[in-house]
Design a protein around this motif. Structure first.
Motif, PDB file in Angstrom:
ATOM      1  N   THR A   1       1.956 -12.123   2.906  1.00 33.86           N
ATOM      2  CA  THR A   1       1.689 -11.026   1.941  1.00 33.86           C
ATOM      3  C   THR A   1       2.109 -11.594   0.562  1.00 33.86           C
ATOM      4  O   THR A   1       2.749 -12.770   0.790  1.00 33.86           O
ATOM      5  N   ASP A   2       1.494 -11.381  -0.612  1.00 30.04           N
ATOM      6  CA  ASP A   2       1.713 -12.050  -1.732  1.00 30.04           C
ATOM      7  C   ASP A   2       2.935 -11.181  -2.771  1.00 30.04           C
ATOM      8  O   ASP A   2       2.575 -10.259  -3.243  1.00 30.04           O
ATOM      9  N   LEU A   3       3.831 -11.983  -2.793  1.00 31.34           N
ATOM     10  CA  LEU A   3       5.126 -11.553  -3.706  1.00 31.34           C
ATOM     11  C   LEU A   3       4.820 -11.643  -5.403  1.00 31.34           C
ATOM     12  O   LEU A   3       4.568 -12.564  -5.607  1.00 31.34           O
ATOM     13  N   MET A   4       4.706 -10.419  -5.604  1.00 27.03           N
ATOM     14  CA  MET A   4       4.560 -10.322  -7.261  1.00 27.03           C
ATOM     15  C   MET A   4       5.821 -10.459  -8.049  1.00 27.03           C
ATOM     16  O   MET A   4       6.981 -10.142  -7.615  1.00 27.03           O
ATOM     17  N   PRO A   5       5.579 -10.631  -9.425  1.00 24.71           N
ATOM     18  CA  PRO A   5       6.808 -10.841 -10.110  1.00 24.71           C
ATOM     19  C   PRO A   5       7.727  -9.653 -10.480  1.00 24.71           C
ATOM     20  O   PRO A   5       8.764  -9.750 -10.436  1.00 24.71           O
ATOM     21  N   ASP A   6       7.025  -8.467 -10.016  1.00 27.58           N
ATOM     22  CA  ASP A   6       8.016  -7.197 -10.167  1.00 27.58           C
ATOM     23  C   ASP A   6       8.553  -6.907  -8.869  1.00 27.58           C
ATOM     24  O   ASP A   6       9.205  -5.922  -8.837  1.00 27.58           O
ATOM     25  N   GLY A   7       8.242  -7.706  -7.677  1.00 22.46           N
ATOM     26  CA  GLY A   7       9.262  -7.631  -6.698  1.00 22.46           C
ATOM     27  C   GLY A   7       8.118  -6.728  -5.641  1.00 22.46           C
ATOM     28  O   GLY A   7       8.624  -6.667  -4.325  1.00 22.46           O
ATOM     29  N   SER A   8       6.946  -6.070  -5.941  1.00 23.02           N
ATOM     30  CA  SER A   8       6.119  -5.774  -5.114  1.00 23.02           C
ATOM     31  C   SER A   8       5.308  -6.824  -4.386  1.00 23.02           C
ATOM     32  O   SER A   8       5.342  -7.843  -4.813  1.00 23.02           O
ATOM     33  N   ALA A   9       4.677  -6.399  -3.166  1.00 24.35           N
ATOM     34  CA  ALA A   9       4.002  -7.425  -2.658  1.00 24.35           C
ATOM     35  C   ALA A   9       2.519  -6.914  -2.182  1.00 24.35           C
ATOM     36  O   ALA A   9       2.453  -5.790  -1.825  1.00 24.35           O
ATOM     37  N   ARG A  10       1.567  -7.745  -2.573  1.00 25.75           N
ATOM     38  CA  ARG A  10       0.099  -7.395  -2.198  1.00 25.75           C
ATOM     39  C   ARG A  10      -0.009  -7.724  -0.596  1.00 25.75           C
ATOM     40  O   ARG A  10       0.340  -8.853  -0.087  1.00 25.75           O
ATOM     41  N   GLN A  11      -0.716  -6.609   0.034  1.00 21.41           N
ATOM     42  CA  GLN A  11      -0.636  -6.865   1.508  1.00 21.41           C
ATOM     43  C   GLN A  11      -2.221  -6.887   1.982  1.00 21.41           C
ATOM     44  O   GLN A  11      -2.914  -6.258   1.047  1.00 21.41           O
ATOM     45  N   PHE A  12      -2.587  -7.297   2.898  1.00 18.61           N
ATOM     46  CA  PHE A  12      -4.225  -7.521   3.415  1.00 18.61           C
ATOM     47  C   PHE A  12      -4.807  -7.975   2.330  1.00 18.61           C
ATOM     48  O   PHE A  12      -5.948  -7.530   1.958  1.00 18.61           O
ATOM     49  N   THR A  13      -4.284  -9.096   1.690  1.00 13.58           N
ATOM     50  CA  THR A  13      -5.107 -10.025   0.621  1.00 13.58           C
ATOM     51  C   THR A  13      -6.217 -10.928   1.628  1.00 13.58           C
ATOM     52  O   THR A  13      -5.847 -12.167   1.514  1.00 13.58           O
ATOM     53  N   PHE A  14      -7.130 -10.426   2.089  1.00 12.45           N
ATOM     54  CA  PHE A  14      -7.916 -11.263   3.184  1.00 12.45           C
ATOM     55  C   PHE A  14      -8.804 -12.256   2.579  1.00 12.45           C
ATOM     56  O   PHE A  14      -8.805 -13.303   2.959  1.00 12.45           O
ATOM     57  N   VAL A  15      -9.486 -11.857   1.482  1.00 13.73           N
ATOM     58  CA  VAL A  15     -10.536 -12.923   1.046  1.00 13.73           C
ATOM     59  C   VAL A  15     -10.056 -14.063   0.250  1.00 13.73           C
ATOM     60  O   VAL A  15      -9.190 -14.031  -0.603  1.00 13.73           O
ATOM     61  N   MET A  16     -10.560 -15.250   0.675  1.00 16.54           N
ATOM     62  CA  MET A  16     -10.271 -16.479  -0.049  1.00 16.54           C
ATOM     63  C   MET A  16     -11.137 -16.578  -1.214  1.00 16.54           C
ATOM     64  O   MET A  16     -12.567 -16.690  -1.021  1.00 16.54           O
ATOM     65  N   GLU A  17     -10.822 -16.435  -2.508  1.00 20.84           N
ATOM     66  CA  GLU A  17     -11.600 -16.643  -3.683  1.00 20.84           C
ATOM     67  C   GLU A  17     -12.120 -17.882  -4.050  1.00 20.84           C
ATOM     68  O   GLU A  17     -11.914 -19.003  -3.306  1.00 20.84           O
ATOM     69  N   ALA A  18     -13.151 -18.052  -4.808  1.00 21.73           N
ATOM     70  CA  ALA A  18     -13.826 -19.317  -5.130  1.00 21.73           C
ATOM     71  C   ALA A  18     -13.096 -20.197  -5.577  1.00 21.73           C
ATOM     72  O   ALA A  18     -12.142 -20.019  -6.495  1.00 21.73           O
ATOM     73  N   LYS A  19     -13.315 -21.501  -5.210  1.00 20.70           N
ATOM     74  CA  LYS A  19     -12.393 -22.784  -5.347  1.00 20.70           C
ATOM     75  C   LYS A  19     -13.189 -23.824  -5.113  1.00 20.70           C
ATOM     76  O   LYS A  19     -14.229 -23.780  -4.493  1.00 20.70           O
ATOM     77  N   SER A  20     -12.745 -24.917  -5.892  1.00 16.60           N
ATOM     78  CA  SER A  20     -13.514 -26.192  -5.559  1.00 16.60           C
ATOM     79  C   SER A  20     -12.414 -27.389  -5.713  1.00 16.60           C
ATOM     80  O   SER A  20     -11.333 -27.095  -6.176  1.00 16.60           O
ATOM     81  N   VAL A  21     -12.964 -28.597  -5.359  1.00 16.11           N
ATOM     82  CA  VAL A  21     -12.138 -29.473  -5.438  1.00 16.11           C
ATOM     83  C   VAL A  21     -12.983 -31.046  -5.514  1.00 16.11           C
ATOM     84  O   VAL A  21     -13.563 -30.948  -4.691  1.00 16.11           O
TER      85      VAL A  21
END
Lengths: 190, 426
Positions: free
Chosen positions: B285-305
């Motif tokens: 889960t992804d902890l945000m600056p306000d202390g809430s957390a995003r849940q079920f953030t399944f998708v891997m967004e566009a990226k390159s290297v």
């Protein structure tokens, strides 16, 4: 003529079979029995469905913890080299958040589920229901979530309200960054 | 006939040479043949000398029966993380800077295990499918392989890929920074085919997937994904799954974070709500600056290297180099990749290697002439939804520094004037 018809009939009995349409019933696999399902169906969702009979108290849990958990998680649930279990309240919005059972986990049922399926690390699924209820109660007590005299069972465990129950956001709000594909003389990263 | 004579003549000549040189080596020189050749001709195996391996028969077939890379490639291996206290609940990285094209060889696909790699006898492995279905089912491996088969080339990325890079550049190579990424052709049966066999009830919205490993790893999967492009696979890149990739059976959820793609898959339970497992509450889960957390953030967004040239490489001299890299998106196809050599001020569109497949690694290439000075190499992917890969600062502005997962920012490699390349933030 008779001979030809006979061989066609024979072919249809022992021959190459039929080409099936897509999405037909393939007839593969078999129905799972209740006994088979019970043996494998170990999950415990927030509703508490699937929790077994049995119970365990905070004091019994202290003994289980000291025998099974202390070497990885420390005497206080804060000092072992594996995941920290205790404390961290009020830190989630800070610069150094501490995610523990008490500060972060939204459901007490998850603790029962996880201890049963994966703990202790070197001997998963070895604890009895009584032991799991007990050690769950003890870890919740170390976090100040249940009283010292608490005994947990299938009825009481799902009713516990964890401090961070409402701390989770759904659905996923991404895409959350609206970048621009500038091609020349662009502003750089910072 | 003339050809036969020619061939015979070659063999005779080689045998003569081998015999002669062998006799010389044994009789009067303590050096091996190659060194004897080098000593007598001054150039070893290089032109104009005929290399030693041309002058004798090589190894026979089945040496070994399952082929291995050349011994000269023994540095191309997965590397471990130093962030975990155990080696069983840990991960290893794919050496992306040493690979070419878009398929990851099976022995180099990154690992992430939560309770080690189980040694499963496929004849004793079953898949149970139950819960909110008309008919709970059990399948053995032979039955699963009889279902209609599908193959898809799809990337696999841990949601923690690049997680050490939020605050400062830490990884030296692209293996360190982006090595929790691989791409295989996966073969198996559509999950929707198995669900149809059991008959999913109308109110079903989620499926719990569970592994047979010591972690009995579990994740809740949305029914929508299960019915879309989810696969239950038994093969990768043409052969059976490797044990560390879930042998004999795993879930593949194209474009989703890696840990949802349960390995050693033994059970699927259909339900109307997610199970809130340890992984989907306390971990991924992804902890945000306000202390809430995003849940079920399944998708891997566009990226390159950019994989060449990249951190740890050294450019030996000025001149032509082809900038090469990989791009991917969990939301579909990559439509464009731009490359900058001046830290993001100016960009040039790179060439994509086609055919571009959805949710698969896509190779990009751009010719480049290095003039010998300082350069900052970056790549920026755009996918078919129009999403543009963001800068690190843009991600931090929204998510802060504690969300850990899903860092898909633009990566920068700094080329110094001596040709050395390092990982930097700009």
């Amino acid at each position: 003529m008779y001979k030809t018809i006979a061989s066609i009939a024979l072919l249809s009995l022992v021959g190459p079979g039929m080409v099936m349409a897509q999405n037909e019933d393939y007839g593969l696999g078999r129905e799972a029995t209740d006994k088979e399902i019970v043996g494998w169906n170990i999950d415990v969702p927030p509703s508490g469905e699937g929790l077994p009979d049995g119970s365990g108290s905070v004091s019994e849990g202290k003994e289980v913890y000291q025998a099974q958990c202390l070497s990885c998680h420390g005497a206080d649930g804060k000092s072992g080299q594996m995941d920290r279990l205790v404390g961290g309240n009020g830190t989630l919005a800070s610069g150094s958040p501490t995610k523990t059972v008490g500060s972060y986990w939204p459901y007490a049922t998850t603790l029962y589920d996880y201890v049963h399926r994966a703990m202790p690390f070197h001997s998963p699924q070895s604890l009895s229901p009584d032991e799991i209820y007990a050690v769950t109660a003890y870890v919740l007590h170390l976090n100040g979530i249940v009283e010292e005299g608490t005994t947990l069972d299938a009825d009481s465990l799902p009713k516990i309200k964890m401090p961070n129950r409402d701390g989770f956001v759904r659905p996923d709000p991404r895409p959350d960054v609206d970048a621009e594909a500038c091609m020349s003389d662009c502003k750089t990263g910072k | 006939m003339a050809n036969n004579n020619h061939t015979d003549g070659q063999i005779e000549r080689r045998q003569f040479l081998k015999r002669t040189l062998g006799a010389v080596g044994v009789a009067s020189l303590p050096l091996p043949i190659s060194q004897a050749l080098a000593a007598s001709n001054g150039g070893g195996n290089l032109a104009p000398n005929v290399p030693e391996w041309t002058l004798t028969q090589g190894e026979p077939i089945l040496s070994p029966p399952y082929g291995q890379p050349s011994r000269f490639e023994d540095g191309v291996v997965r590397t471990p993380t130093d962030l975990t206290p155990t080696k069983t609940s840990s991960w290893s990285f794919t050496p992306l800077q040493d690979l070419n094209g878009t398929i990851t060889p099976n022995g180099l696909v990154f690992e992430r295990h939560h309770g080690g790699v189980p040694d499963i006898d496929p004849e004793q492995h079953q898949l149970m499918l139950h819960g909110m279905v008309e008919k709970p089912m059990i399948f053995d491996m032979a039955e699963i392989k009889r279902f209609p088969q599908v193959s898809m080339k799809r990337f696999l990325e841990c949601s923690g890929n690049t997680l050490t890079e939020w605050k400062q550049p830490t990884g030296k190579t692209v293996q360190d920074t982006h090595g929790l990424l691989s791409c295989c052709e996966w073969t198996g049966v559509r999950l929707s085919t198995l669900l149809r066999a059991a008959g999913v009830r109308d109110k079903a919205k989620w499926i719990l997937a569970e592994g047979a490993d010591a972690a009995a790893m579990t994740r809740s999967i949305p029914m929508e994904k299960a019915l879309d492009d989810a696969l239950v696979v038994y093969a990768q890149n043409g052969e059976a799954l490797r044990p560390e990739q879930g042998y004999p059976l795993r879930l593949i959820l194209p474009g989703f974070e890696g840990n949802t793609q349960i390995k050693w898959l033994r059970r699927l339970e259909v339900s109307d709500a997610p199970y809130m497992t340890r992984e989907e509450t306390s971990k991924y889960t992804d902890l945000m600056p306000d202390g809430s957390a995003r849940q079920f953030t399944f998708v891997m967004e566009a990226k390159s290297v950019i994989t060449f040239p990249s951190g740890g490489h050294t450019l030996p001299e000025k001149g032509f180099y082809e900038i090469r890299g990989l791009a991917w998106s969990g939301r579909g196809k990559i439509t464009q990749v731009d490359v900058s050599t001046d830290g993001g001020r100016n960009w040039t569109q790179a060439k994509l290697e086609g055919p571009v497949e959805p949710k698969a690694l896509t190779a990009f290439r751009l010719p480049w002439r290095w003039k010998g000075g300082h350069a900052l190499l970056q790549s920026r992917a755009i996918d078919e939804t129009g999403y543009v890969q963001p800068t690190l600062q843009a991600l931090i502005d929204v998510r802060g520094l504690n969300s850990v997962y899903h860092l898909n920012a633009i990566q920068t490699w700094e080329v110094s004037s001596d040709g050395g390349i390092s990982n930097v933030h700009v």
